[in-house]
Enzyme design. Structure first.
Site, PDB file in Angstrom:
ATOM      1  N   SER A 148       0.860  -1.190   0.000  1.00  0.00           N
ATOM      2  CA  SER A 148       0.000   0.000   0.000  1.00  0.00           C
ATOM      3  C   SER A 148       0.892   1.234   0.000  1.00  0.00           C
ATOM      4  O   SER A 148       2.062   1.167   0.402  1.00  0.00           O
ATOM      5  CB  SER A 148      -0.886   0.004   1.258  1.00  0.00           C
ATOM      6  OG  SER A 148      -1.526   1.239   1.455  1.00  0.00           O
ATOM      7  N   TYR A 161      -3.060  -0.956   9.856  1.00  0.00           N
ATOM      8  CA  TYR A 161      -2.938  -1.253   8.425  1.00  0.00           C
ATOM      9  C   TYR A 161      -1.578  -0.798   7.897  1.00  0.00           C
ATOM     10  O   TYR A 161      -0.883  -1.547   7.199  1.00  0.00           O
ATOM     11  CB  TYR A 161      -4.064  -0.550   7.671  1.00  0.00           C
ATOM     12  CG  TYR A 161      -4.179  -0.918   6.214  1.00  0.00           C
ATOM     13  CD1 TYR A 161      -4.841  -2.077   5.822  1.00  0.00           C
ATOM     14  CD2 TYR A 161      -3.652  -0.102   5.221  1.00  0.00           C
ATOM     15  CE1 TYR A 161      -4.966  -2.418   4.483  1.00  0.00           C
ATOM     16  CE2 TYR A 161      -3.768  -0.429   3.880  1.00  0.00           C
ATOM     17  CZ  TYR A 161      -4.422  -1.589   3.511  1.00  0.00           C
ATOM     18  OH  TYR A 161      -4.541  -1.925   2.177  1.00  0.00           O
TER      19      TYR A 161
END
Length: 270
Positions: A148, A161
């Site tokens: 990400s 995350y």
């Protein structure tokens, strides 16, 4: 003829979002695709849709946090297709799916943080471990991990995350080193906000969803959300012979959002 025609893919978390898009893109190029997920109805629908379009796909239930289910997934794929060439570690979760807006370091329960790390960072390692015996038998093997932009930049309500995806970035490099002697390449990609169910949920749980979505888009030099199919195309490229000299890489697919430190309003694109 597509360069991934006949390649045997295992895609975790592929009932929706980037995973299902990648399954469809790969199948359209002639790959054989094992769809897997917790959501059996949606996963079976993805596999059935691929077959109805003339492609080859099967479905296997898999909770990636359960090593026995992961082992069964790899065995099922090898039995269905005669082996495994590509593992796409796509399954993931964001803390807002478990704790809503209560995801600052002050508010988020410790077990939520641990669950995100388990799914996003531990499970890809386990999936790779279970796939390696099959990948070693492939003439052209590849592991592709979902990282990400959060692997290198902070975002609000994103500490679990972001930590997990930063770990995936370095895990990718370490596994590339470990598996290079077997000719198995390991790469990862870093998307920005992609128009998936997870991003929609993340946006909708903010105090002002419309403004939050605009903020996500506003840092991109391509002023829109990314499309899942665009990520699917990148995964297929990384799995292909055209990417044969790419190994241990972290490749951004972020519309240019991390190329600078501004917003599109500054250059008249807002």
């Amino acid at each position: 003829m597509s360069s991934i025609e006949g390649k045997r893919f295992v895609i975790t978390g592929s009932a929706m979002g980037i995973g299902s898009a990648t399954a469809r893109v790969a199948a359209s190029k002639g790959a054989l695709v094992m769809v897997s997920d917790l959501d059996d109805e949606a996963g079976e629908a993805v596999a059935a849709g691929i077959r109805s379009d003339g492609g080859t796909a099967a479905y296997q239930h898999c909770d990636v946090s359960d090593p026995s289910q992961v082992e069964a997934l790899m065995a099922a794929a090898a039995e269905a297709f005669g082996g495994i060439d590509v593992l796409h570690n796509n399954a993931g979760i964001h803390e807002t799916a478990l704790a809503g807006e209560n995801t600052t370091v002050e508010d988020m329960p410790i077990d939520v943080f641990r669950k995100v790390i388990e799914i996003n960072a531990v499970a890809p390692w386990v999936c790779t471990k279970m796939a390696v015996p099959y990948l070693k038998q492939s003439d052209y093997a590849s592991v592709i991990n979902a990282a990400s932009t959060g692997a290198q930049s902070g975002y609000p309500r994103n500490s679990a995350y972001g930590t997990s995806k930063g770990g995936i970035r370095l895990q990718t490099q370490n596994l590339a080193v470990d598996l290079a002697p077997y000719g198995i390449r390991v790469n990862c990609y870093g998307p920005t906000a992609i128009a998936t169910e997870m991003v929609t949920r993340f946006v909708n749980q903010s105090e002002n969803p419309a403004e939050f979505e605009r903020a996500l888009i506003n840092t991109s030099l391509i002023p829109r959300l990314g499309r899942p199919e665009e990520v699917g195309e990148l995964v297929c490229f990384l799995a292909s012979p055209e990417a044969s000299f790419i190994n241990g890489a972290y490749i951004l697919i972020d519309g240019g959002s991390l190329a600078w430190r501004g917003t599109v309003d500054q250059i008249g694109m807002g």
